[in-house]
Design a protein around this motif. Structure first.
Motif, short mmCIF file in Angstrom:
data_model
loop_
_atom_site.label_atom_id
_atom_site.label_comp_id
_atom_site.label_asym_id
_atom_site.label_seq_id
_atom_site.Cartn_x
_atom_site.Cartn_y
_atom_site.Cartn_z
N ASP A 280 -80.47 -7.93 42.20
CA ASP A 280 -79.88 -6.70 42.74
C ASP A 280 -78.49 -6.92 43.35
N HIS A 281 -78.26 -8.10 43.90
CA HIS A 281 -76.95 -8.45 44.48
C HIS A 281 -76.99 -9.94 44.77
N ASN B 165 -76.15 -4.64 48.69
CA ASN B 165 -77.45 -4.66 49.35
C ASN B 165 -78.47 -3.92 48.49
N THR B 166 -79.75 -4.16 48.79
CA THR B 166 -80.84 -3.61 47.98
C THR B 166 -80.78 -2.09 47.96
N GLU C 214 -84.05 -10.59 43.58
CA GLU C 214 -83.62 -10.26 44.93
C GLU C 214 -82.70 -11.34 45.47
N THR C 215 -81.44 -10.95 45.76
CA THR C 215 -80.51 -11.83 46.45
C THR C 215 -80.24 -13.12 45.68
ZN LIG Z 1 -81.60 -7.02 47.79
#
Ligand SMILES: [Zn+2]
Length: 555
Positions: free
Chosen positions: A466-467, A291-292, A250-251
Motif C-alpha cells: 500500500d505504501h 498511508n493505508t 503493508e508498509t
Molecule cells: Zn499501510
C-alpha cells in the motif's frame, strides 16, 4: 478578609478570575518547550552564520508565544479555562514527542492515521519515553494549571480587557513577523514541511481538514461506478473458473526487495518463480498515498492518484467484479479495509485465536494461508463457477514494532531492534527487523503460489504494497509524509504478478513482453484496470491504457 481583598485585587487586574501571569507562562511554555522539534528544524535549516539565525528564531518564538497568548486570552475563560489548558498541553507535548522520535510531521493524513488506528497499532507506539513526556509535559504542568483559582468576574469588563490583551498580542506577533519577513519567506521556500510542525496549530488545522473530509464522505450515498456490468458466464465446474488472489501488502518498500536489486536476499521464493518464468516483478511501482487510509481506497478506485477524491463516496473494484457475477471476499489481517470491502463478505483475523500464529489480538500473516481455502468454500457456489477474487490484506511490515511481525522461526537477519522507540536502536538492527518482515512476506506469498499452483483452472496472484516506509533516512522513520514531500522510500512499493499456465493461456499472454513492461514505471493507478482486464470484467470505466497486461496479450 485578606483573601477576599486579594481576589478583588486580582479581578481588578484581570477579570475572569485569574492573574495574567499563568496565561503568559502557558503561552511561553507552548511556544518554547512545546515546539522544540520546530525550533531545532528551523535553526538547522537557516542559512548564514553568526547571530542572525538565533535572533530571527527568537523573534519567531516570540511571535508564536504572542499568538498563543491571544488565543488563551480569548478562549481560556470560565469553565473552559481548565480543560482547554490540558488539551493544549497535550497537543504540544505528544506531537513533539512523535516528531522527535519518528521524524514525522502533523498533517490531515497523519490525523487520519490516528483516527483509523486500532488498539494494537496504538499499543506499539506507547513507549516508556512517551509516558515520561506525558507526565512531564502534560500531567505536571496540567496539575499546576488546574489548581489556579477561578473567581467570577463581570463579563463585560472581562471581555474588554481580554479583547485588548489579544489585540495587543496579535499586533506584537505581526510586528515580529514583519521584521523577519525576508527570512521567513526564504525558509518556507527551502522547506514547506515546517508549517506542519507548529504545535498545536498543526494538529488543530489537520483535524479540522480531516473532519471536513469525513463529513463530506458521510454526507452522500455511495455512488455506483457502473450498474450495467454484464454478468459473465458460469463454468461447468468451479475448478475451471478463474481465481485471482490479490494480496495487499503493508508498509513494504521496494528498496528492501532483492527482486528489485536489494543486496540482501529478502525474496528468494519470488525470485525462484521469476526464474521459472511464472512471475513478473514491477520494479518501478509508485503508491497512491503514503498511508493505508489514503492508499487502500485509492488502489481500488478507477480514478488514479491525480483524480482520486477521498471525499467522494463511490463504489470500487470489488463492487464491479461482484456485479459481474464473481465471488468476492476480503480477508483482513490489518486494521480494516477502509471501506473498500463494505459490500462483500469479509473475514477479520483479530478474533481468531490460532495457536502458534496468533497472540493477543494479532496474527502472523500465515493465518491468511490457513483461512483462505475454508473462506472460499463459504462463498456463493454459483458465483464461484463464474470466478473468484480474494483480497488478502496483510500485516506485512507494519511498524514500528517490526520484530513482532515475524515468527521466531523466520528471524533470518539478526540481531533485531525489539524496541518501538526506533531511534534507540542501531540502524542495522532496525533494518534487520524490517528485512525479516520482507522475507516473511516472501514466504507467505511463496506458500500461496504453491497452493494456487495445485489448481487446474486459471489462477493468478497479484501482490502490491500500500505504501513504503522510512527507516531512518534523513532522520525519518515510519510513513505518512505529505505526498508531495514524501521521500521515495515511502512511495516506491513492490508489485509482483504470478500466473499459472492455464491463466497465461487464457489471457494469451506473452511473458517476455510482460517482463519488458514490468521494467517500465507502474503505479497503483494500474490496479483497477489490470484486475478488471485479467478477470475479463467488462465495465465502461475500464481504461485499456492502464491495464498492465493489455499490450502483451496476443489477439
Ligand atoms: Zn499501510
Amino acid at each position: 478578609m485578606t483573601r477576599v481583598t486579594d481576589d478583588n485585587e486580582r479581578n481588578a487586574k484581570w477579570p475572569g478570575g485569574q492573574r495574567w501571569e499563568p496565561l503568559v507562562a502557558l503561552a511561553l511554555w507552548m511556544a518554547l518547550v512545546g515546539n522544540v522539534p520546530l525550533w531545532a528544524a528551523v535553526l538547522q535549516r537557516m542559512e548564514g552564520g553568526g547571530w542572525r539565525p538565533w535572533l530571527v528564531t527568537a523573534a519567531w518564538m516570540g511571535a508564536l508565544a504572542a499568538v498563543n497568548l491571544a488565543v488563551l486570552a480569548l478562549l481560556a475563560v470560565g469553565p473552559l479555562r481548565r480543560p482547554l489548558g490540558l488539551v493544549l498541553l497535550a497537543l504540544v507535548a505528544v506531537p513533539s514527542y512523535f516528531m522527535l522520535a519518528y521524524g514525522i510531521v502533523i498533517d490531515s493524513s497523519m490525523v487520519a492515521n490516528v483516527f483509523n488506528t486500532d488498539a494494537r497499532e496504538a499499543a506499539d507506539l506507547v513507549t516508556p519515553a512517551l509516558l515520561v513526556v506525558a507526565v512531564l509535559g502534560v500531567a505536571l504542568p496540567g496539575w499546576l494549571w488546574w489548581r489556579l483559582p477561578v473567581a467570577p468576574a463581570p463579563w463585560r469588563r472581562a471581555l474588554g480587557q481580554r479583547g485588548g490583551m489579544a489585540m495587543g498580542a496579535l499586533a506584537l506577533a505581526a510586528l515580529l513577523l514583519w521584521l523577519t519577513f525576508q527570512d521567513l519567506a526564504a525558509l518556507m521556500r527551502t522547506d514547506r514541511t515546517l508549517r506542519y510542525m507548529i504545535n498545536p496549530y498543526n494538529s488543530l488545522y489537520a483535524t479540522l481538514r480531516h473532519g471536513l473530509g469525513r463529513h463530506a464522505l458521510a454526507a452522500g450515498p455511495v455512488q455506483p461506478l457502473d450498474d450495467q456490468v454484464p454478468v459473465l458466464p458460469a463454468h461447468a465446474r468451479e475448478d475451471d473458473a478463474p481465481l485471482l488472489v490479490l494480496v495487499v501488502g503493508e508498509t513494504a518498500r521496494a528498496a528492501n526487495v532483492s527482486l528489485g536489486g536489494y543486496a540482501r536476499d529478502t525474496t528468494p521464493r519470488l525470485a525462484a518463480l521469476q526464474r521459472a518464468g511464472e512471475l513478473v516483478y514491477f520494479a518501478d511501482t509508485t503508491s497512491c498515498g503514503t498511508n493505508t487510509q489514503t492508499s487502500v481506497p485509492c488502489m481500488f478506485a478507477p480514478d488514479g492518484r491525480q483524480r482520486y477524491d477521498p471525499a467522494r463516496a463511490q463504489e470500487n473494484l470489488l463492487d464491479v467484479v461482484q456485479r459481474a457475477g464473481l465471488a468476492v471476499t476480503w480477508l483482513d489481517n490489518q486494521s480494516g479495509c477502509k471501506g473498500v470491502c463494505a459490500r462483500v463478505p469479509t473475514l477479520a483475523t483479530d478474533r481468531l485465536q490460532v495457536p502458534g500464529l496468533c497472540s493477543g489480538d494479532e496474527c502472523h500473516d500465515e493465518v491468511l494461508l490457513r483461512e483462505l481455502p475454508g473462506t472460499l468454500q463459504t462463498l456463493d457456489a454459483q458465483r464461484r463457477r463464474v470466478g473468484t477474487l480474494a483480497v488478502l490484506h496483510m500485516m506485512g511490515s507494519h511498524g514500528p514494532a517490526y520484530h513482532k511481525r515475524t515468527p521466531a522461526a523466520f528471524k533470518r537477519f539478526e540481531p533485531e531492534c525489539t524496541s518501538a522507540q526506533l531511534q534507540t536502536c542501531p540502524r542495522e538492527h532496525i533494518v534487520n527487523a524490517y528485512d525479516n518482515t520482507i522475507a516473511y512476506t516472501d514466504h507467505v506469498l511463496g506458500e500461496l503460489v504453491a497452493w494456487l499452483a495445485q489448481r487446474h483452472g486459471p489462477a493468478a496472484l497479484l501482490y502490491v504494497s500500500d505504501h513504503g516506509e522510512s527507516l531512518g533516512e534523513g532522520g525519518l522513520y515510519l510513513h505518512g509524509m505529505p505526498y508531495a514531500l514524501a521521500p521515495r522510500e515511502q512511495t516506491h512499493v513492490p508489485m509482483a504478478l504470478w500466473l499459472n499456465g492455464t491463466m497465461r493461456q487464457r489471457l494469451q499472454l506473452d511473458m517476455a513482453c510482460l517482463q519488458r513492461r514490468a521494467a517500465e514505471p507502474a503505479s497503483h493507478d494500474h490496479l483497477f484496470h489490470t484486475v478488471a482486464g485479467l478477470l475479463g470484467v467488462r465495465t465502461r470505466v475500464y481504461d485499456a491504457e492502464r491495464d498492465l497486461l493489455r499490450t502483451c496479450r496476443r489477439g
